[in-house]
Every structure is written in structure tokens, then in C-alpha cells.
Scaffold this active site. Structure first.
Site, PDB file in Angstrom:
ATOM      1  N   HIS A 212       4.070   1.303   2.255  1.00  0.00           N
ATOM      2  CA  HIS A 212       5.250   0.628   1.709  1.00  0.00           C
ATOM      3  C   HIS A 212       5.884   1.473   0.601  1.00  0.00           C
ATOM      4  CE1 HIS A 212       2.673  -2.957   2.919  1.00  0.00           C
ATOM      5  NE2 HIS A 212       3.791  -3.220   3.565  1.00  0.00           N
TER       6      HIS A 212
ATOM      7  N   HIS B 204       0.867  -1.192   0.000  1.00  0.00           N
ATOM      8  CA  HIS B 204       0.000   0.000   0.000  1.00  0.00           C
ATOM      9  C   HIS B 204       0.900   1.236   0.000  1.00  0.00           C
ATOM     10  CE1 HIS B 204       1.136   0.164   4.185  1.00  0.00           C
ATOM     11  NE2 HIS B 204       0.541  -0.988   4.440  1.00  0.00           N
TER      12      HIS B 204
ATOM     13  N   GLY C 281       9.330   1.450   8.272  1.00  0.00           N
ATOM     14  CA  GLY C 281       8.290   2.425   8.578  1.00  0.00           C
ATOM     15  C   GLY C 281       8.227   2.735  10.068  1.00  0.00           C
TER      16      GLY C 281
HETATM   17  P1  AMP Z   1       4.994  -5.035   6.443  1.00  0.00           P
HETATM   18  O1  AMP Z   1       4.768  -5.476   5.036  1.00  0.00           O
HETATM   19  O2  AMP Z   1       3.751  -4.780   7.214  1.00  0.00           O
HETATM   20  O3  AMP Z   1       5.998  -5.900   7.173  1.00  0.00           O
HETATM   21  O4  AMP Z   1       5.682  -3.616   6.322  1.00  0.00           O
HETATM   22  C1  AMP Z   1       6.878  -3.456   5.590  1.00  0.00           C
HETATM   23  C2  AMP Z   1       7.463  -2.124   5.928  1.00  0.00           C
HETATM   24  O5  AMP Z   1       6.542  -1.090   5.594  1.00  0.00           O
HETATM   25  C3  AMP Z   1       7.755  -1.992   7.433  1.00  0.00           C
HETATM   26  O6  AMP Z   1       8.991  -1.332   7.603  1.00  0.00           O
HETATM   27  C4  AMP Z   1       6.601  -1.171   7.906  1.00  0.00           C
HETATM   28  O7  AMP Z   1       6.902  -0.410   9.060  1.00  0.00           O
HETATM   29  C5  AMP Z   1       6.339  -0.262   6.709  1.00  0.00           C
HETATM   30  N1  AMP Z   1       4.984   0.273   6.776  1.00  0.00           N
HETATM   31  C6  AMP Z   1       3.836  -0.439   6.930  1.00  0.00           C
HETATM   32  N2  AMP Z   1       2.772   0.399   7.006  1.00  0.00           N
HETATM   33  C7  AMP Z   1       3.267   1.661   6.912  1.00  0.00           C
HETATM   34  C8  AMP Z   1       2.678   2.963   6.951  1.00  0.00           C
HETATM   35  N3  AMP Z   1       1.368   3.141   7.101  1.00  0.00           N
HETATM   36  N4  AMP Z   1       3.505   4.031   6.837  1.00  0.00           N
HETATM   37  C9  AMP Z   1       4.838   3.865   6.690  1.00  0.00           C
HETATM   38  N5  AMP Z   1       5.452   2.664   6.658  1.00  0.00           N
HETATM   39  C10 AMP Z   1       4.681   1.576   6.767  1.00  0.00           C
END
Ligand code: AMP
Length: 278
Positions: A34, A31, A144
Site C-alpha cells: 500500500h 503494508h 496495485g
Molecule cells: P487492499 O487494501 O488489499 O484493497 O489494497 C489496496 C491497494 O493496494 C490495491 O490497489 C492493491 O492492489 C494494492 N496492493 C495490495 N498489495 C499490494 C502489493 N503487494 N504490491 C502493490 N500493491 C498492492
């Protein structure tokens, strides 16, 4: 964009690389949150590597590993559009061979906040990120701020183990009404999504109190709890005001403080945070 599925090919693809390498680890179902990481990596580096891997070791036995949303084709199209150079999409058996038994533990930091509710979660996160850092010769790795404790744990691991990449934290991307973007948000129905906005309202209240001069952490926690408890669809796991680097719970805010919370709306668990005193 090159798609790579195994470690040997990944090493080969980057063996001759010149210039800086930026790494964006993800679990997919991408999204705009990411994509903010990808865009920053793209603007800072000569070559951008993204990874898509739903990491089984960071899910507890009762958690949503099997139900975690997946849409690899859509993810690949989004990464291609942002001019990612290489995407690494290994199978679990490539990352965790059958007799795998080596884990990275970031002591202390891993047991607090999320770690208290998700035992073993940060051991899984630290282990997979350490492996990615070993497989991919990144100069910078992007995470993130949405997962604030993850940033703290990975920064400490990288420092303690002299891992190569610089750890870059990217601000949380939100919906216009404040809800932090998360892959799990698709599982919220309309009513749950509305109720879930209370997390952002509680964090905004913390910021307002801080801006008005409140430094007593207990007052802030209590006021946030009041808001959260008034929302019948939301069950709060924790509300913390802690030191931004040690994650020690605070009585008084003197320096940078992490205000973090986790709550369940129906079957979906949401986390969010703000940093005060930045
Ligand atoms: P995930 O796929 O949930 O493991 O997230 C992958 C990376 O994207 C991680 O470093 C998360 O912290 C980051 N991330 C997920 N959601 C957001 C968001 N809303 N804003 C910024 N970074 C995000």
C-alpha cells in the site's frame, strides 16, 4: 493529516483545492505494498487522499469480510508518516445507506479469472471505486498490479464512464523470498507461508519459459500446474495466461500476456501474477 468520516465533509474539504489530487483507495491493514502506492501518489501530486474502507459489497457471503484484518490506528500512523493530506474512513452506512440499490457492472471482464471464483466481487469493487471517484475529485488514482484484474476492470470502467482520474498501476511489492505482500498474509502460519511461496515459483517458471522463447500458453499453464500440484498444502483455483487487456485466455502469446493464479493455502486464498511481454 485530516481524517474525514462522511461524504459531505469530504466534499467540503476538497471543494477549494488547487493543484493535482492523487487518490489511494485501500481496505486498510496497511503494508509496504500500500505504501508504494502512497509514495507514488505523494511524488506525483500536490495533495494526496487515502481511503480506508473494508467494502462489504466485494465480499461473497462465504468470504472473510468479518475476519478481514483491521488496525485503524496503526494505518493512520503509517499514512501520517508518508505525509498523506487527507484520509477518508467512512462507516459502511455512509457508503451504503439502507435502501442503496445502484451498482456498476463492467461486463465480460468481471466474470473472468477472479470473477469466476468470486461472483459479484468486481461489481462491488467497481461500485465502491466509482463512488470514491465521485466523492473525491482525483486527477490520478493508484492501484496495485498485485490485483491485476482489478486494474483492468477499473481502467475500463473509468474509460467507459468518462470518470476523471487517470488510473496508475503500481508494481507488486514482494517479500525478499518473493511472496507478494497482502493484508491476509498475517493469517498464514509458518508452514503455510512456506507452501505459499509456490505461487511465486510458478510465476517465475512462466517468466523463465517465456524468456527462453516459449510462446505456447498451454505449455506454460501445464508446467505451472505441475509445480502447484506438487505442493500438498496448496489447492489451486486457476492458472491463466490471458491477453493483458481483454483477459481472453490465450493459445499463443503474441502480445502482452497476464499470467495470473489463485490458490488456497489452508483457509487463506492467495492471488498473484506477472505480465509477460511488457
Ligand atoms: P487492499 O487494501 O488489499 O484493497 O489494497 C489496496 C491497494 O493496494 C490495491 O490497489 C492493491 O492492489 C494494492 N496492493 C495490495 N498489495 C499490494 C502489493 N503487494 N504490491 C502493490 N500493491 C498492492
Amino acid at each position: 493529516m485530516k481524517r474525514i468520516l462522511n461524504v459531505a465533509d469530504m466534499r467540503r474539504a476538497l471543494a477549494e483545492v488547487r493543484g493535482s489530487v492523487g487518490l489511494v483507495p485501500t481496505m486498510g491493514y496497511l503494508h509496504a505494498g500500500h505504501m508504494a502506492l502512497v509514495k507514488m501518489a505523494r511524488s506525483d501530486n500536490d495533495l494526496v487522499v487515502a481511503t480506508i474502507f473494508v467494502n462489504p459489497t466485494q465480499f461473497g457471503p462465504e468470504e472473510d469480510f468479518a475476519q478481514y484484518p483491521r488496525d485503524p490506528e496503526r494505518d493512520l500512523a503509517m499514512l501520517r508518516k508518508e505525509k498523506v493530506d487527507v484520509v477518508f474512513t467512512p462507516e459502511a452506512s455512509e457508503i451504503y445507506p439502507e435502501d442503496f440499490c445502484s451498482y456498476v457492472t463492467v461486463e465480460g471482464l468481471s466474470d473472468k479469472l477472479e470473477g469466476a471464483f468470486r461472483p459479484g466481487h468486481f461489481r462491488g469493487v467497481a461500485t465502491v471505486v466509482a463512488k470514491l471517484f465521485n466523492i473525491i475529485p482525483a486527477d490520478r488514482a493508484y492501484f496495485g498490479q498485485k490485483d491485476a484484474q482489478q486494474v483492468v476492470v477499473i481502467r475500463r470502467m473509468a474509460r467507459d464512464l468518462n470518470l476523471r482520474p487517470e488510473i496508475i498501476a503500481v508494481p507488486t511489492v514482494r517479500e525478499p523470498d518473493g511472496l507478494a505482500l497482502s493484508s491476509r498474509n498475517i493469517y498464514l502460519d509458518g508452514e503455510e507461508r512456506q507452501a505459499g511461496l509456490v505461487l511465486y515459483r510458478a510465476l517465475s517458471l512462466a517468466r523463465e519459459m517465456y524468456d527462453r522463447g516459449e510462446r505456447r500458453a498451454t505449455e506454460i499453464r501445464t508446467a505451472m500446474r505441475g509445480l502447484l500440484d506438487a505442493e500438498p498444502m496448496v489447492q489451486t483455483d486457476y492458472v491463466t495466461v490471458s491477453a493483458a487487456e481483454s483477459l481472453q485466455e490465450l493459445d499463443r502469446i503474441e502480445d502482452r500476456a497476464l499470467v495470473a493464479l489463485a490458490a488456497r493455502v489452508g483457509r487463506i486464498r492467495l492471488i498473484d501474477n506477472v505480465v509477460l511481454g511488457d
